[in-house]
Design an enzyme around this catalytic site. Sequence first.
Site, mmCIF file in Angstrom:
data_model
loop_
_atom_site.group_PDB
_atom_site.id
_atom_site.type_symbol
_atom_site.label_atom_id
_atom_site.label_comp_id
_atom_site.label_asym_id
_atom_site.label_seq_id
_atom_site.Cartn_x
_atom_site.Cartn_y
_atom_site.Cartn_z
ATOM 1 N N ASP A 142 14.929 52.352 67.642
ATOM 2 C CA ASP A 142 13.658 51.819 68.116
ATOM 3 C C ASP A 142 13.905 51.230 69.503
ATOM 4 O O ASP A 142 14.991 51.371 70.054
ATOM 5 C CB ASP A 142 13.142 50.770 67.111
ATOM 6 C CG ASP A 142 11.628 50.706 67.078
ATOM 7 O OD1 ASP A 142 11.054 50.391 68.135
ATOM 8 O OD2 ASP A 142 11.028 50.975 66.024
ATOM 9 N N ASP A 143 12.914 50.533 70.066
ATOM 10 C CA ASP A 143 13.082 49.971 71.414
ATOM 11 C C ASP A 143 14.125 48.861 71.442
ATOM 12 O O ASP A 143 14.817 48.661 72.436
ATOM 13 C CB ASP A 143 11.752 49.394 71.907
ATOM 14 C CG ASP A 143 10.694 50.469 72.019
ATOM 15 O OD1 ASP A 143 11.009 51.535 72.571
ATOM 16 O OD2 ASP A 143 9.576 50.251 71.540
ATOM 17 N N CYS A 169 14.398 53.611 86.244
ATOM 18 C CA CYS A 169 14.548 54.250 84.929
ATOM 19 C C CYS A 169 14.556 55.754 85.025
ATOM 20 O O CYS A 169 14.750 56.438 84.020
ATOM 21 C CB CYS A 169 13.451 53.795 84.007
ATOM 22 S SG CYS A 169 13.789 52.132 83.512
ATOM 23 N N ASP A 186 11.358 45.628 76.128
ATOM 24 C CA ASP A 186 11.775 46.134 74.818
ATOM 25 C C ASP A 186 11.509 45.105 73.721
ATOM 26 O O ASP A 186 11.111 45.451 72.611
ATOM 27 C CB ASP A 186 13.284 46.455 74.830
ATOM 28 C CG ASP A 186 13.566 47.767 75.547
ATOM 29 O OD1 ASP A 186 12.688 48.641 75.553
ATOM 30 O OD2 ASP A 186 14.681 47.895 76.089
ATOM 31 N N LYS A 232 17.898 57.849 83.841
ATOM 32 C CA LYS A 232 18.250 57.741 82.427
ATOM 33 C C LYS A 232 18.896 59.044 81.968
ATOM 34 O O LYS A 232 18.544 60.117 82.456
ATOM 35 C CB LYS A 232 16.960 57.507 81.635
ATOM 36 C CG LYS A 232 17.107 56.479 80.541
ATOM 37 C CD LYS A 232 15.750 56.039 80.032
ATOM 38 C CE LYS A 232 15.917 55.079 78.883
ATOM 39 N NZ LYS A 232 14.714 54.399 78.518
ATOM 40 N N THR A 291 30.123 40.923 86.045
ATOM 41 C CA THR A 291 29.930 41.684 87.283
ATOM 42 C C THR A 291 31.135 42.588 87.499
ATOM 43 O O THR A 291 32.268 42.219 87.225
ATOM 44 C CB THR A 291 29.800 40.753 88.506
ATOM 45 O OG1 THR A 291 30.891 39.849 88.500
ATOM 46 C CG2 THR A 291 28.504 39.986 88.492
ATOM 47 N N ASP A 311 19.191 46.804 78.706
ATOM 48 C CA ASP A 311 18.565 47.810 79.556
ATOM 49 C C ASP A 311 19.016 47.577 80.993
ATOM 50 O O ASP A 311 19.243 46.436 81.398
ATOM 51 C CB ASP A 311 17.036 47.675 79.480
ATOM 52 C CG ASP A 311 16.354 49.029 79.477
ATOM 53 O OD1 ASP A 311 16.867 49.922 80.168
ATOM 54 O OD2 ASP A 311 15.332 49.174 78.798
#
Length: 519
Positions: free
Chosen positions: A216-217, A184, A257, A187, A309, A234
């Site tokens: 929000d998340d 992360c 999340d 980001k 993919t 994510d």
Amino acid sequence: ELRLGARVARAEPGGVVLDDGERVACDALVWAVGAASPPWLAASGLPTDARGFVRVRDTLAVVDHDALFAAGDCARFEPDLPKAGVYAVRQGPVLARNLEARVRGATLRRYAPQRDYFAALNLADGTAIGTKWGFALEGRPVFAFKDWIDRGFVRRFQVLGPDGAPTVAWPAMQPRAPMRCGGCAAKVGERALERALARLGVAHDADVELGLAAPDDAAVVRTSGGERIAASVDGFPAFTADPWLVGRVAAVHALGDLYAKGAAPRFALAQVAIAEDDAARAEEELFQVLAGARAALDADGVALVGGHTTAGDALHVGFAVWGPLPHAPLRLGALAPGDALILSKALGTGVLFAADALGRARGAWIEAAIASMLRSDAAAARVAHEVGARACTDVSGFGLAGHLGAMLRASKAGARLALDALPLLPGARECLGFGLRSSAHPENAKARGALRGAAAQTARPEADALFDPQTSGGLLFGVPAARARDALARLHDAGDAAAARIGDVVEPFAGGALVELVD
Ligand SMILES: Cc1cc2nc3c(=O)[nH]c(=O)nc-3n(C[C@H](O)[C@H](O)[C@H](O)COP(=O)(O)OP(=O)(O)OC[C@H]3O[C@@H](n4cnc5c(N)ncnc54)[C@H](O)[C@@H]3O)c2cc1C
């Protein structure tokens, strides 16, 4: 009794059998046969000597193959050298230099072997036998000398000095280009996202309960039957070379999340970008990623139902996840003065993996960080619900300061954080104290302006931990202070051993500060 010229045909319990059939009994067998070359070397078509070792020039370039080099035990130097580490070790720097010189078209350096070396045999009783220049010595001083040499050598490869300070004994690990962290830490900055969304505008939709109007998340939408569904996506670039681990951590992270909003994740779609340099390798890597993801998803009752993919430059793994939300979502903006702030996992994954990339993290630190990243937020979410948490978020790429700041801004509140109470992963304090930082740290640290506190607090490594980007970080939630003790007990019972009350929500501060730091 010395038997010269005898050949052992086989070894048996209690003795050996010679090739003429004679059996020689023994209590203990010491097998000393010397080095042998792996058969594939001779089969490779490279020039080898009669024992199958690759013939090299004095530059360590393979004879007749200017672009190939061999060093150490597998190489046959002229004159022949004993297969001893002392030669391999001194060939290392010449090899490294010559590989670079070959690429740049520069002149190669010659390796000049030492004429003799000190050989010692540890007799395991505090003494050793040693030889050099044709002389033999025996006794405790010989062992002490060998031990001193070995310890000095190994010390050069320790990442930290005996006083805990980083050593510079591993210059090959210093990156030549600025390092870019995975996980992360990769980001896009919070501000860039906010500005882009502001330019985009929001289309109104009556079925959207949580969406871009109040980011929000996770998004929360309603089905035509009125049921709430929470959904999120994510993903991140690989933070380690183990694709199974990347897949598993990415899945745990994506589910965070939904857990933060109080939802029960049910389904997942994978989005994987993979370097397709070799089809067989790509297949195996994809399998490892998805098997790792399944390990996390299956354990939480989430079905992997599809995905996409693509070929990319490097491994990147993400998940879209969704599931029902049986009650109103735990919003970012529902903290109230008087709430205790509870964090379910320790901080530090960003700086620890940055340290790992530089060869400066201890193995035990990385193991602890991985164990933390693999821990699902499911139990913490259950506890948050049980103790009546009103607001919750999962701590990830923007660091604790970024995610707490978003909660406080939305709640129009401030917070007082106790640095001594902040749970840090093993090694995180040391790494921050050494000045190591994740590549996303500087962007996150722009939130420093929202902190207030004396220099004694803001200069502490714990204060920097607030900006450390977290991969699969824990849940951060606010509960009425009277429930804080109960919340912690439940979290610890559930296995979130690092969970801690890190501070309290207070009335907003004058002057724009969001968080006050205290010891
Ligand atoms: C029991 C023992 C004690 C020793 N004690 C001493 C001592 O006290 N002092 C001393 O100077 N020397 C000692 N030596 C010798 C010393 O260990 C070697 O000379 C030295 O390790 C050679 O280094 P190297 O890098 O060439 O090979 P190695 O250290 O053997 O490294 C080769 C590496 O290549 C890997 N490898 C092999 N095949 C493949 C493949 N197909 N694909 C990918 N990887 C592969 C192997 O797993 C290994 O990691 C000892 C050796 C032994 C066996």
